[in-house]
Design a protein around this motif. Sequence first.
Motif, PDB file in Angstrom:
ATOM      1  N   THR A   1      -1.763  -1.284   7.216  1.00  0.00           N
ATOM      2  CA  THR A   1      -0.696  -0.285   7.185  1.00  0.00           C
ATOM      3  C   THR A   1       0.294  -0.621   6.077  1.00  0.00           C
TER       4      THR A   1
ATOM      5  N   HIS B   1      -3.143   1.606   3.201  1.00  0.00           N
ATOM      6  CA  HIS B   1      -3.865   0.777   4.171  1.00  0.00           C
ATOM      7  C   HIS B   1      -4.038  -0.624   3.591  1.00  0.00           C
TER       8      HIS B   1
ATOM      9  N   SER C   1       4.441   7.596   5.500  1.00  0.00           N
ATOM     10  CA  SER C   1       3.722   7.113   4.326  1.00  0.00           C
ATOM     11  C   SER C   1       4.064   7.936   3.089  1.00  0.00           C
TER      12      SER C   1
ATOM     13  N   THR D   1      -4.023   2.931  11.249  1.00  0.00           N
ATOM     14  CA  THR D   1      -4.734   1.671  11.029  1.00  0.00           C
ATOM     15  C   THR D   1      -6.099   1.736  11.665  1.00  0.00           C
TER      16      THR D   1
ATOM     17  N   SER E   1       2.896   8.436   9.849  1.00  0.00           N
ATOM     18  CA  SER E   1       2.777   7.058   9.393  1.00  0.00           C
ATOM     19  C   SER E   1       1.306   6.757   9.102  1.00  0.00           C
ATOM     20  N   THR E   2       1.064   5.646   8.441  1.00  0.00           N
ATOM     21  CA  THR E   2      -0.304   5.266   8.093  1.00  0.00           C
ATOM     22  C   THR E   2      -1.089   4.871   9.332  1.00  0.00           C
TER      23      THR E   2
END
Length: 229
Positions: free
Chosen positions: A209, A202, A215, A229, A226-227
């Motif tokens: 992100t 993060h 990730s 946010t 995925s990361t």
Amino acid sequence: MKRKERRKRIGTVAWKIFGSFLMLIGVGIFVSRLVNKPPSDKLSKMEQMEVIIDEGGCMYCHAGPEYASHRIHWPVVGYLIEKDAKRGIRFSNMSHAFEQLYQKKSITQPVLYKLQKIALNRSMPPLSFQLAHWKSPLIKGKRDILLDWIYNRLSEDYDVPYPVTHALFQPIQPLPDTLPTDPLKAALGRSLYYNLSCASCHNPETGGTDNLPFSIGVHNQPSETSTLT
């Protein structure tokens, strides 16, 4: 024949109990209307709030049993009060808010909005509590004082327009333009954020992100998402 007589006696006793219960409620409502009055206009706003909180038994149900009144020892009624108090402290522990109030410090916006909601829909206190605390119902005079105090606190402490009714029942409440910050706490938070590797996924510099489709997680292994946010 004996069964009919027994049923008749049971029915009579049941109706007497039910009638006594209704009479108790009626007497409680009548006495409450006689003794439950708004705080004197000669008192300051803070003193008026203290009267409302004290007469409403608010601290017993929302701050802890150490604030219980002598009515807790009454038969039947005491049981109902104790039951309400346990439910109240579990639903909303406001001991910190009461402490802030009596120390004349700012109360958080969520607590103020919660109090406003209670005042507007008159959801507190429950009827069983009112039966023993005749001055606890939030009558119009007390309600007006409470709402006026809430609106003043929102306006003076958080620069929120007066009065606030929009978004009242929404889970996410409006935030003020600025919030007080503690530089030491902010520095600690920043240090923890980076030292605990939060920033590896993060990254504040890339909008929170890592710009990767999947990730990289523990042991340098790609994750399945995925990361966020």
